[in-house]
Design an enzyme around this catalytic site. Structure first.
Site, PDB file in Angstrom:
ATOM      1  N   GLY A 214      -8.932   8.807  -1.709  1.00 42.84           N
ATOM      2  CA  GLY A 214      -8.416   7.642  -1.824  1.00 42.84           C
ATOM      3  C   GLY A 214      -7.243   7.363  -0.742  1.00 42.84           C
ATOM      4  N   ASN A 215      -6.748   6.270  -0.927  1.00 44.52           N
ATOM      5  CA  ASN A 215      -5.315   5.989  -0.233  1.00 44.52           C
ATOM      6  C   ASN A 215      -4.550   5.304  -1.099  1.00 44.52           C
ATOM      7  OD1 ASN A 215      -5.627   3.163   0.404  1.00 44.52           O
ATOM      8  ND2 ASN A 215      -7.616   3.886   1.602  1.00 44.52           N
ATOM      9  N   ARG A 216      -3.297   4.765  -0.794  1.00 48.75           N
ATOM     10  CA  ARG A 216      -2.354   4.029  -1.438  1.00 48.75           C
ATOM     11  C   ARG A 216      -2.399   2.584  -1.601  1.00 48.75           C
ATOM     12  NH1 ARG A 216       1.158   8.270  -2.501  1.00 48.75           N
ATOM     13  NH2 ARG A 216       1.237   9.855  -0.930  1.00 48.75           N
ATOM     14  N   SER A 217      -3.333   2.253  -0.790  1.00 48.56           N
ATOM     15  CA  SER A 217      -3.407   0.684  -0.843  1.00 48.56           C
ATOM     16  C   SER A 217      -3.642   0.057  -2.287  1.00 48.56           C
ATOM     17  CB  SER A 217      -4.546   0.200  -0.369  1.00 48.56           C
ATOM     18  OG  SER A 217      -4.843  -1.406  -0.248  1.00 48.56           O
ATOM     19  N   ALA A 282      -7.954  -1.326   2.787  1.00 48.64           N
ATOM     20  CA  ALA A 282      -7.667   0.020   3.562  1.00 48.64           C
ATOM     21  C   ALA A 282      -8.921   0.632   3.263  1.00 48.64           C
ATOM     22  CB  ALA A 282      -6.477   0.530   2.958  1.00 48.64           C
TER      23      ALA A 282
END
Ligand code: CTP
Length: 408
Positions: A214-217, A282
């Site tokens: 995943g990512n930090r959005s 994102a």
């Protein structure tokens, strides 16, 4: 009652000295409930009818009266120009015959009149007075002058008046004032009825039934855009990745997705019916090429993950956009930011790109603030200061508004 009204705007609420001022606290609450921030400016005469303490407590800001407050020996200037600029909306409720007369003649003898003369935002008055005063030719004339200058009136209503007489002159009830403000603002808005697709948040790409990339959005920027577009009267389709956020405006139609593939399928289905798409999500650029059917065990050697690209949703939209559809993308760059974002604008056939900063403190993922640069097809970048995500959303939509085709 229908759906609750949403008015996420900065409202300067002028309260003047009539008996209907006793309803002002209810109006503050109704405005708050609709999402507005409220700054009260009241006349001296209004103090006889309603307590500034009640209004300060309910609005969460000191209720102001004087141009200069003699605060504990050190006078404070209540800057009317700043207050007027802060406001998205000036509402004077109740507006007495005296206040309407002063407004019509441009008198400036208190803070409220100084704010009104400085205000460039829409102005609404809710007149309240006794029947004969309302019927008086002078009052009618003053109202006509103000309406001719763009001031909009709400009410008054017919009914029992404080004098015991029955007739026109009652202030419109607070909930109805809010409903009329919301209706007037959205009807007049160039966003009214526009279909806007917004994506928000990250995507999660599964490795196995329990793990993902995943990512930090956080999705905060996309949700702020959705709220702002809905408040302006747009019909918002919000496609949200996995985020812990709630959309407040009941008119936002939210679809939750998890992966880039799900987001792509949903966006492709909705895009053709939309006038505008803002892709703030994102989206993961890669996903595991194979998803294990069972949880991967840690025994043995650590696995080597083979990745494959996801579909670029924004690029698909750019290639498939029709007629007057407007397309806005986001870019998160760490090197050669402006040039890379300009390249993305061209490659993906966008009308505007929002370049996100990661380097500035308080900007980017997870924060409540953001710092962006807006780049349009002229390739000129407009760098905005660090602001709350709600304010960034307003600035982005103000810019997009210039790109919207005029209503047919
Ligand atoms: N985007 C998308 N689908 C993807 C990846 C990105 O729709 N699979 C959209 C994002 O929502 C954003 C824009 O494309 O509006 C920019 O994404 P970004 O990842 O910064 O740019 P890329 O084009 O992927 O290029 P690079 O990673 O090389 O910078």
């Amino acid at each position: 009652m229908g759906a609750p009204h949403v008015l996420p705007r900065r409202v300067l609420l002028g309260i003047t000295g009539g008996i209907a001022a006793y309803k002002a606290p209810m109006l503050v609450r109704a405005l708050h409930k609709a999402g507005a921030q409220v700054q009260v400016v009241m006349t001296r005469a209004a103090h006889d009818f309603v307590s500034p303490l009640v209004l300060s407590t309910l609005s969460g800001r000191p209720a102001l009266t004087e141009l200069v407050d003699p605060a504990q020996g050190s006078p404070v200037w209540n800057d009317h120009v700043h207050l007027a600029r802060w406001a998205d909306l000036l509402v004077i409720a109740p507006a007495t015959a005296n206040t309407l007369a002063k407004m019509a003649h441009g008198l400036c003898d208190d803070l409220l009149m100084a704010c009104w003369l400085s205000a460039e935002c829409p102005v609404f008055v809710a007149p309240a007075m006794d029947l004969e005063m309302y019927r008086n030719a002078a009052t009618r004339h003053n109202l006509a002058v103000l309406q001719g200058r763009g001031v909009r009136t709400i009410g008054p209503e017919e009914g029992e008046l404080a004098s015991g007489l029955v007739g026109e002159g009652r202030m419109t009830e607070p909930d109805d004032i809010v409903a009329q403000l919301a209706a007037a603002l959205t009807d007049a808005s160039p966003w009214h009825g526009r279909r806007v697709l917004i994506t928000a948040g990250p995507t999660h790409e599964a490795m196995d039934p329990v793990r993902f990339i995943g990512n930090r959005s956080s999705g905060k920027m996309g949700f702020a855009l959705a709220e702002e577009a809905a408040a302006r009267g747009a019909r918002v389709e919000l496609i949200a990745g996995p985020v812990g956020l709630h959309a407040k405006n009941p008119s936002i139609n939210r679809t939750d997705v998890v992966s880039a593939a799900e987001m792509a399928a949903c966006a492709k289905e909705k895009f053709p019916a939309c006038d505008l798409a803002i892709m703030s999500a994102a989206v993961a650029d890669w996903r595991p090429a194979a998803v294990a059917g069972e949880k991967m065990k840690k025994s043995g050697r650590p696995p080597v993950l083979a990745l494959e690209p996801t579909e670029d949703i924004l690029a698909w939209m750019g290639a498939n956009k029709q007629g007057k559809q407007v397309l806005v993308g986001f870019a998160l760059e760490t090197t050669d930011a402006l040039r890379n974002a300009q390249g993305k604008l061209d490659r993906k056939n966008l009308d505007l790109i929002v370049l996100n900063s990661l380097r500035d403190q308080g900007a980017g993922f997870g924060h409540d603030t953001n710092k962006v640069t807006l780049i349009d097809r002229d390739k000129k970048g407009e760098e905005l200061p660090l602001m709350s995500k709600a304010d960034v959303a307003r600035a982005i939509l103000d810019r997009i508004e210039q790109l919207l085709p005029h209503a047919e």
